[in-house]
Design a protein around this motif. Structure first.
Motif, PDB file in Angstrom:
ATOM      1  N   GLU A  60     -10.469  12.323  -6.411  1.00 33.00           N
ATOM      2  CA  GLU A  60     -10.638  12.430  -4.959  1.00 33.00           C
ATOM      3  C   GLU A  60     -11.396  11.225  -4.416  1.00 33.00           C
ATOM      4  O   GLU A  60     -11.044  10.678  -3.362  1.00 33.00           O
ATOM      5  CB  GLU A  60     -11.375  13.714  -4.603  1.00 33.00           C
ATOM      6  CG  GLU A  60     -10.580  14.977  -4.812  1.00 33.00           C
ATOM      7  CD  GLU A  60     -11.336  16.218  -4.370  1.00 33.00           C
ATOM      8  OE1 GLU A  60     -12.297  16.074  -3.577  1.00 33.00           O
ATOM      9  OE2 GLU A  60     -10.975  17.319  -4.818  1.00 33.00           O
ATOM     10  N   PHE A  61     -12.424  10.828  -5.128  1.00 29.71           N
ATOM     11  CA  PHE A  61     -13.191   9.651  -4.715  1.00 29.71           C
ATOM     12  C   PHE A  61     -12.302   8.409  -4.685  1.00 29.71           C
ATOM     13  O   PHE A  61     -12.297   7.653  -3.706  1.00 29.71           O
ATOM     14  CB  PHE A  61     -14.376   9.442  -5.660  1.00 29.71           C
ATOM     15  CG  PHE A  61     -15.098   8.145  -5.450  1.00 29.71           C
ATOM     16  CD1 PHE A  61     -15.935   7.962  -4.360  1.00 29.71           C
ATOM     17  CD2 PHE A  61     -14.943   7.091  -6.344  1.00 29.71           C
ATOM     18  CE1 PHE A  61     -16.595   6.759  -4.151  1.00 29.71           C
ATOM     19  CE2 PHE A  61     -15.600   5.889  -6.151  1.00 29.71           C
ATOM     20  CZ  PHE A  61     -16.424   5.718  -5.052  1.00 29.71           C
ATOM     21  N   LEU A  62     -11.542   8.188  -5.751  1.00 34.61           N
ATOM     22  CA  LEU A  62     -10.696   7.001  -5.833  1.00 34.61           C
ATOM     23  C   LEU A  62      -9.628   6.990  -4.738  1.00 34.61           C
ATOM     24  O   LEU A  62      -9.353   5.936  -4.146  1.00 34.61           O
ATOM     25  CB  LEU A  62     -10.040   6.923  -7.208  1.00 34.61           C
ATOM     26  CG  LEU A  62     -10.983   6.672  -8.393  1.00 34.61           C
ATOM     27  CD1 LEU A  62     -10.243   6.896  -9.705  1.00 34.61           C
ATOM     28  CD2 LEU A  62     -11.579   5.270  -8.330  1.00 34.61           C
ATOM     29  N   THR A  63      -9.046   8.139  -4.469  1.00 32.91           N
ATOM     30  CA  THR A  63      -8.035   8.210  -3.412  1.00 32.91           C
ATOM     31  C   THR A  63      -8.627   7.845  -2.059  1.00 32.91           C
ATOM     32  O   THR A  63      -8.030   7.073  -1.289  1.00 32.91           O
ATOM     33  CB  THR A  63      -7.428   9.628  -3.362  1.00 32.91           C
ATOM     34  OG1 THR A  63      -6.727   9.870  -4.585  1.00 32.91           O
ATOM     35  CG2 THR A  63      -6.469   9.778  -2.191  1.00 32.91           C
ATOM     36  N   GLU A  64      -9.808   8.365  -1.767  1.00 31.19           N
ATOM     37  CA  GLU A  64     -10.446   8.054  -0.484  1.00 31.19           C
ATOM     38  C   GLU A  64     -10.848   6.589  -0.412  1.00 31.19           C
ATOM     39  O   GLU A  64     -10.684   5.944   0.639  1.00 31.19           O
ATOM     40  CB  GLU A  64     -11.648   8.969  -0.263  1.00 31.19           C
ATOM     41  CG  GLU A  64     -12.147   8.939   1.171  1.00 31.19           C
ATOM     42  CD  GLU A  64     -13.191  10.007   1.473  1.00 31.19           C
ATOM     43  OE1 GLU A  64     -13.847   9.893   2.521  1.00 31.19           O
ATOM     44  OE2 GLU A  64     -13.340  10.953   0.664  1.00 31.19           O
ATOM     45  N   VAL A  65     -11.340   6.041  -1.508  1.00 28.86           N
ATOM     46  CA  VAL A  65     -11.706   4.621  -1.525  1.00 28.86           C
ATOM     47  C   VAL A  65     -10.486   3.746  -1.262  1.00 28.86           C
ATOM     48  O   VAL A  65     -10.532   2.816  -0.444  1.00 28.86           O
ATOM     49  CB  VAL A  65     -12.355   4.239  -2.871  1.00 28.86           C
ATOM     50  CG1 VAL A  65     -12.432   2.713  -3.036  1.00 28.86           C
ATOM     51  CG2 VAL A  65     -13.754   4.834  -2.977  1.00 28.86           C
ATOM     52  N   MET A  66      -9.389   4.019  -1.940  1.00 23.19           N
ATOM     53  CA  MET A  66      -8.186   3.216  -1.752  1.00 23.19           C
ATOM     54  C   MET A  66      -7.658   3.342  -0.328  1.00 23.19           C
ATOM     55  O   MET A  66      -7.189   2.361   0.269  1.00 23.19           O
ATOM     56  CB  MET A  66      -7.122   3.607  -2.764  1.00 23.19           C
ATOM     57  CG  MET A  66      -7.467   3.245  -4.210  1.00 23.19           C
ATOM     58  SD  MET A  66      -7.677   1.466  -4.480  1.00 23.19           S
ATOM     59  CE  MET A  66      -5.984   0.885  -4.253  1.00 23.19           C
ATOM     60  N   ASP A  67      -7.729   4.533   0.242  1.00 24.40           N
ATOM     61  CA  ASP A  67      -7.299   4.718   1.630  1.00 24.40           C
ATOM     62  C   ASP A  67      -8.163   3.888   2.579  1.00 24.40           C
ATOM     63  O   ASP A  67      -7.649   3.271   3.526  1.00 24.40           O
ATOM     64  CB  ASP A  67      -7.376   6.192   2.018  1.00 24.40           C
ATOM     65  CG  ASP A  67      -6.268   7.025   1.398  1.00 24.40           C
ATOM     66  OD1 ASP A  67      -5.280   6.443   0.910  1.00 24.40           O
ATOM     67  OD2 ASP A  67      -6.396   8.277   1.390  1.00 24.40           O
ATOM     68  N   LEU A  68      -9.466   3.863   2.328  1.00 28.18           N
ATOM     69  CA  LEU A  68     -10.369   3.080   3.183  1.00 28.18           C
ATOM     70  C   LEU A  68     -10.111   1.578   3.028  1.00 28.18           C
ATOM     71  O   LEU A  68     -10.115   0.840   4.016  1.00 28.18           O
ATOM     72  CB  LEU A  68     -11.821   3.415   2.845  1.00 28.18           C
ATOM     73  CG  LEU A  68     -12.291   4.811   3.257  1.00 28.18           C
ATOM     74  CD1 LEU A  68     -13.651   5.130   2.635  1.00 28.18           C
ATOM     75  CD2 LEU A  68     -12.362   4.933   4.780  1.00 28.18           C
ATOM     76  N   LEU A  69      -9.890   1.137   1.802  1.00 26.66           N
ATOM     77  CA  LEU A  69      -9.593  -0.276   1.592  1.00 26.66           C
ATOM     78  C   LEU A  69      -8.272  -0.660   2.265  1.00 26.66           C
ATOM     79  O   LEU A  69      -8.129  -1.781   2.775  1.00 26.66           O
ATOM     80  CB  LEU A  69      -9.521  -0.581   0.096  1.00 26.66           C
ATOM     81  CG  LEU A  69     -10.849  -0.572  -0.664  1.00 26.66           C
ATOM     82  CD1 LEU A  69     -10.604  -0.676  -2.164  1.00 26.66           C
ATOM     83  CD2 LEU A  69     -11.749  -1.707  -0.199  1.00 26.66           C
ATOM     84  N   ARG A  70      -7.326   0.257   2.272  1.00 27.57           N
ATOM     85  CA  ARG A  70      -6.017  -0.017   2.874  1.00 27.57           C
ATOM     86  C   ARG A  70      -6.107  -0.038   4.400  1.00 27.57           C
ATOM     87  O   ARG A  70      -5.496  -0.894   5.054  1.00 27.57           O
ATOM     88  CB  ARG A  70      -5.015   1.032   2.417  1.00 27.57           C
ATOM     89  CG  ARG A  70      -3.582   0.809   2.896  1.00 27.57           C
ATOM     90  CD  ARG A  70      -2.659   1.877   2.369  1.00 27.57           C
ATOM     91  NE  ARG A  70      -2.607   1.864   0.905  1.00 27.57           N
ATOM     92  CZ  ARG A  70      -3.168   2.773   0.116  1.00 27.57           C
ATOM     93  NH1 ARG A  70      -3.847   3.785   0.649  1.00 27.57           N
ATOM     94  NH2 ARG A  70      -3.070   2.688  -1.199  1.00 27.57           N
ATOM     95  N   THR A  71      -6.839   0.908   4.962  1.00 24.57           N
ATOM     96  CA  THR A  71      -6.864   1.053   6.421  1.00 24.57           C
ATOM     97  C   THR A  71      -7.988   0.268   7.083  1.00 24.57           C
ATOM     98  O   THR A  71      -7.932   0.037   8.304  1.00 24.57           O
ATOM     99  CB  THR A  71      -7.005   2.537   6.809  1.00 24.57           C
ATOM    100  OG1 THR A  71      -8.214   3.073   6.245  1.00 24.57           O
ATOM    101  CG2 THR A  71      -5.816   3.331   6.287  1.00 24.57           C
ATOM    102  N   GLN A  72      -8.988  -0.147   6.296  1.00 20.65           N
ATOM    103  CA  GLN A  72     -10.110  -0.921   6.846  1.00 20.65           C
ATOM    104  C   GLN A  72     -10.316  -2.184   6.005  1.00 20.65           C
ATOM    105  O   GLN A  72     -11.333  -2.339   5.329  1.00 20.65           O
ATOM    106  CB  GLN A  72     -11.385  -0.075   6.853  1.00 20.65           C
ATOM    107  CG  GLN A  72     -11.288   1.208   7.653  1.00 20.65           C
ATOM    108  CD  GLN A  72     -12.562   2.039   7.585  1.00 20.65           C
ATOM    109  OE1 GLN A  72     -13.653   1.535   7.322  1.00 20.65           O
ATOM    110  NE2 GLN A  72     -12.422   3.334   7.823  1.00 20.65           N
TER     111      GLN A  72
END
Length: 250
Positions: A202-214
């Motif tokens: 869950e942590f990794l998914t959220e991190v990757m989403d943040l790196l992608r969108t921000q």
């Protein structure tokens, strides 16, 4: 940070958050090099995850860091991202004189290691058209856990170091990102089965989403860490400190 086309070196990525992030970045399209001290473990990672490159490095040893930097400069001249992932977390009782050994070991890995890595790799990153330095602090940089005083202190120092580095690199093409994990289910402090820690995937998914969108973010903050990260600004510092302290109070 462009997660789809970077060439990323992650020392300390042989397990936990580091390895998970390495695999996620590779899946997104980046070239990833994992660094670690144990040759057999690096060989295992390379065999199990085709396309992941590896390099042996001990981030407490300046000679080892210099050798790894020279090696990667030859083999990966396009290297444009450094993630200073290597870290340790050990409990220490400050009433026990033996705690000094833990403190010195923690500072060597968690603080001197990242500083030495940045010093060694920054000239090459500055030569790239664009580049990234990602440091790794912790929610405990903002509200400490009483059981791990030196760990907390090193992560607070990494936060401060990251802020200064970002300002000094303002006129360059090197982006400085601070990754701020909460307690996460890894073997660090035996948290792999902890009910209060965030599941790793869950942590990794959220991190990757943040790196992608921000892509221009200065800090990567999953929702779970904001309880600590924003505690002082929101007037909750003492409450959060009390909660953390109650879990480990003697």
């Amino acid at each position: 940070m462009n997660i789809t086309s970077s060439t990323v070196f992650i020392p300390g990525a042989t397990s936990g958050i580091g390895l998970g992030l390495a695999l996620r970045l590779q899946a997104a399209g980046s070239t990833v090099i994992v660094g670690g001290r144990r040759t057999e473990l690096l060989q295992q990672i390379a065999a199990e995850h085709p396309g992941i490159d590896t390099v042996e490095i001990d981030t407490t040893d300046p000679v080892s860091i210099a050798a790894a930097q020279a090696d990667l400069a030859r083999r990966h001249p396009a290297l444009d991202a450094l993630v200073t992932m290597a870290g340790i977390m050990e409990p220490e009782d400050l009433r026990d004189p033996a705690s000094l050994d833990v403190a010195e070991r923690t500072i060597a890995v968690n603080l001197l290691g990242p500083i030495r890595l940045v010093n060694a790799f920054l000239p090459g990153l500055l030569a790239q058209p664009t580049a990234t330095v990602m440091t790794v602090s912790s929610g405990l940089a903002y509200v400490p856990l009483a059981a791990t005083p030196t760990y907390n202190a090193t992560k607070a120092a990494i936060h401060s170091f990251s802020e200064s580095l970002r300002v000094q690199l303002t006129k360059s093409k090197v982006q400085v990102i601070e990754l701020v994990p909460p307690a996460t289910r890894t073997t660090l402090m035996g948290q792999q089965n902890s009910d209060v820690a965030m599941p790793l995937e869950e942590f990794l998914t959220e991190v990757m989403d943040l790196l992608r969108t921000q892509p221009d973010a200065e800090q990567i903050l999953v929702e779970r860490v904001k309880w600590q990260r924003n505690a002082e600004a929101e007037g909750r510092y003492q409450d959060v400190l009390n909660v953390l302290s109650a879990r480990y109070r003697d």
